[in-house]
Design a protein around this motif. Structure first.
Motif, PDB file in Angstrom:
ATOM      1  N   ARG A   1      44.706  34.925  36.098  1.00  0.00           N
ATOM      2  CA  ARG A   1      45.503  33.810  36.448  1.00  0.00           C
ATOM      3  C   ARG A   1      45.019  33.076  37.948  1.00  0.00           C
ATOM      4  N   LEU A   2      44.789  34.071  38.684  1.00  0.00           N
ATOM      5  CA  LEU A   2      44.388  33.486  39.957  1.00  0.00           C
ATOM      6  C   LEU A   2      43.151  32.657  39.868  1.00  0.00           C
ATOM      7  N   ARG A   3      42.308  33.129  39.347  1.00  0.00           N
ATOM      8  CA  ARG A   3      40.871  32.537  39.039  1.00  0.00           C
ATOM      9  C   ARG A   3      40.971  31.105  37.960  1.00  0.00           C
ATOM     10  N   SER A   4      42.136  31.198  37.192  1.00  0.00           N
ATOM     11  CA  SER A   4      42.024  30.268  36.241  1.00  0.00           C
ATOM     12  C   SER A   4      41.893  28.736  36.805  1.00  0.00           C
TER      13      SER A   4
ATOM     14  N   ASP B   1      35.647  27.002  37.904  1.00  0.00           N
ATOM     15  CA  ASP B   1      34.702  27.219  37.426  1.00  0.00           C
ATOM     16  C   ASP B   1      33.409  27.933  38.199  1.00  0.00           C
ATOM     17  N   ALA B   2      33.778  27.536  39.718  1.00  0.00           N
ATOM     18  CA  ALA B   2      32.545  28.071  40.662  1.00  0.00           C
ATOM     19  C   ALA B   2      32.619  29.850  40.820  1.00  0.00           C
ATOM     20  N   LEU B   3      33.643  30.154  40.092  1.00  0.00           N
ATOM     21  CA  LEU B   3      33.976  31.827  40.098  1.00  0.00           C
ATOM     22  C   LEU B   3      33.779  32.529  38.674  1.00  0.00           C
ATOM     23  N   PRO B   4      32.832  32.836  38.055  1.00  0.00           N
ATOM     24  CA  PRO B   4      32.963  33.228  36.936  1.00  0.00           C
ATOM     25  C   PRO B   4      33.232  34.410  36.559  1.00  0.00           C
ATOM     26  N   VAL B   5      34.379  34.469  35.701  1.00  0.00           N
ATOM     27  CA  VAL B   5      35.224  35.854  35.668  1.00  0.00           C
ATOM     28  C   VAL B   5      35.469  36.013  34.092  1.00  0.00           C
ATOM     29  N   ASP B   6      34.763  37.125  33.619  1.00  0.00           N
ATOM     30  CA  ASP B   6      35.220  37.184  31.871  1.00  0.00           C
ATOM     31  C   ASP B   6      35.090  38.724  31.983  1.00  0.00           C
ATOM     32  N   LEU B   7      36.245  39.344  31.846  1.00  0.00           N
ATOM     33  CA  LEU B   7      36.666  40.763  31.982  1.00  0.00           C
ATOM     34  C   LEU B   7      36.321  41.273  30.201  1.00  0.00           C
TER      35      LEU B   7
END
Length: 471
Positions: free
Chosen positions: A140-143, A146-152
């Motif tokens: 949610r915080l990263r939503s 796009d500069a911080l790619p997060v894919d768990l």
């Protein structure tokens, strides 16, 4: 009696002055210095980290520690309900400093990003949480960023997330109540981890306000200590900068100092050395090329897994190859950084030996004395890569049966790790077809005729490498 420090009021009042450490009774000074070294090696202290007695010791010496860290290094000590943190400002940037996982892997930039996100997520969660709730909060915080790619859903990123969570778990920021993060990592439908959250610790790890980031464009911008305009080169600021160099790196070469720093060392070296030794209990070794903070042998700043010299095949091979490089460098070309020429002025020399005499020394004895001259002595010499390769092959031929099994089968892997180790401590730099060998490497030459043991650490005192494990 002070409720927070356990010190009697008259002593507490006296420590408010600028020279707190010299007022401590000689019988208690060792304990004060051990606590100072503990904070330098572990700037976050909790009831369980780095050991159950650490926070009690910090509380006992809170006032003199706060005064001395502020005076000598410009660091701030903050002691709270269940944690203490030493807020440090580095003097230089380095790829060799940072946090490590339980298996001694560097945390890496992805895991460090997750660490920041997890800490931010903990602020909005309660006194208990789970790994899965933390993961949802991070997303949610990263939503939208796009500069911080997060894919768990990607295993490597799940691994980085777990590394960040277990880093906090190890330090007592998160107290594991049930399960484990590794179960969540393996995407087990029934797997999760339940944590108690120490909110006092979290608050001390999240302290940066937006104003801290104003004007920051690169990592080096974080090194700049806020000062009143026109006071950047005042003695207090220069004292902090040089002292920080000594506690965060094993070697401070005069050739690497700026003109203002070099002039300060020339004029006030005695005070600088005295202050650092009084605070840390470590010895500052002074040579004509520079200075080094030699770590204490009892409860040192640096953990054994990050010390040099130390035990194991890599360190022992590094000592042998280093001795061979010193022999080769004795006839090599001097390397004088541009900063040395720019600094000018009289050299800071104590008669312990120039780069040439240091590299020509035998078992620590100088064969030639330093010549006092108008410029900073060269701190390094170059070695031909081909000659260095031959020296390495000779070591492999002679000692291969003593290597541990994995290196016995792969001496090239050992060579890479030896180079990385020596580069990390600033003793050797690999540049194309030449190697640059620092004069300080001669300090670690084995005694002639001594037997090399690839299992036990040598008796040579270790130079300090600061900051391997800091929040």
């Amino acid at each position: 009696m002070s409720a927070s420090t356990g010190l009697v009021a008259p002593f507490e009042a006296s420590t408010a002055g600028p020279r707190a450490a010299v007022q401590i009774d000689a019988g208690e000074l060792d304990d004060f210095q051990r606590t100072a070294r503990l904070l330098l090696g572990h700037p976050l202290v909790t009831p369980t980290w780095p050991n159950p007695k650490a926070l009690t010791a910090v509380r006992r010496w809170e006032v003199p520690l706060r005064n001395e860290f502020a005076r000598v290094l410009g660091f701030r000590l903050d002691v709270g309900r269940s944690s203490a943190r030493l807020y440090r400002r580095a003097a230089t940037t380095s790829v060799h400093r940072g946090a490590y996982t339980r298996t001694l892997r560097p945390l890496g930039h992805v895991a460090c990003s997750y660490l920041c996100l997890v800490l931010a997520a903990l602020e909005e969660l309660g006194d208990q949480t789970t790994a899965s709730r933390l993961a949802d909060a991070v997303l949610r915080l990263r939503s939208g960023d796009d500069a911080l790619p997060v894919d768990l859903t990607v295993y490597a990123q799940r691994r980085a997330f777990v590394d960040a969570v277990t880093w906090l778990e190890d330090r007592g920021v998160l107290g594991l109540r049930d399960g484990g993060a590794d179960q969540w990592l393996e995407n087990d439908a029934e797997g999760d981890a339940l944590y108690d959250v120490d909110r006092d610790c979290v608050s001390r790890l999240l302290v940066s306000s937006p104003s801290v980031l104003r004007g920051v464009g690169k990592a080096a911008d974080f090194l700049v200590e806020p000062t009143t305009p026109g006071t950047e080169d005042r003695p207090k600021t220069l004292h902090h900068r040089v002292a920080r160099r000594l506690v965060e790196g094993p070697i401070v070469s005069y050739a690497d100092l700026g003109p203002d720093e070099l002039a300060y060392v020339r004029e006030r070296r005695t005070r600088l050395v005295r202050d650092l030794e009084q605070l840390t209990g470590c010895h500052v070794e002074v040579r004509s090329e520079g200075m080094s903070l030699i770590d204490a042998s009892v409860e040192p700043i640096t953990e054994s897994k990050h010390r040099f010299p130390g035990g194991g095949t890599v360190t022992q091979a590094a000592l042998l190859w280093g001795a061979a490089l010193v022999e080769l460098a004795a006839t090599g070309d001097k390397v004088v950084p541009e900063t040395a020429t720019a600094a000018g002025g009289d050299a800071v020399v104590d008669g312990a030996g120039s780069a040439a005499s240091e590299l020509d020394s035998t078992n620590g004895r100088d064969l030639a004395r330093a010549e006092r001259g108008p410029s900073t002595p060269a701190a390094a010499r170059s070695v031909d890569a081909g000659a260095a390769d031959e020296a390495w092959e000779d070591i492999v031929d002679r000692y291969r049966p003593k290597f541990s099994s994995d290196y016995r089968e792969s001496p090239d892997k050992l060579r890479r790790e030896v180079e990385e180790l020596l580069e990390r401590f600033g003793l050797v730099f690999v540049e194309g077809h030449r190697l640059t060998v620092h004069a300080a490497l001669a300090r670690y030459r084995p005694d002639a005729g001594s037997e090399t043991n690839f299992a036990d650490p040598p008796s040579v005192p270790a130079a300090q490498l600061f900051g391997d494990d800091h929040p």
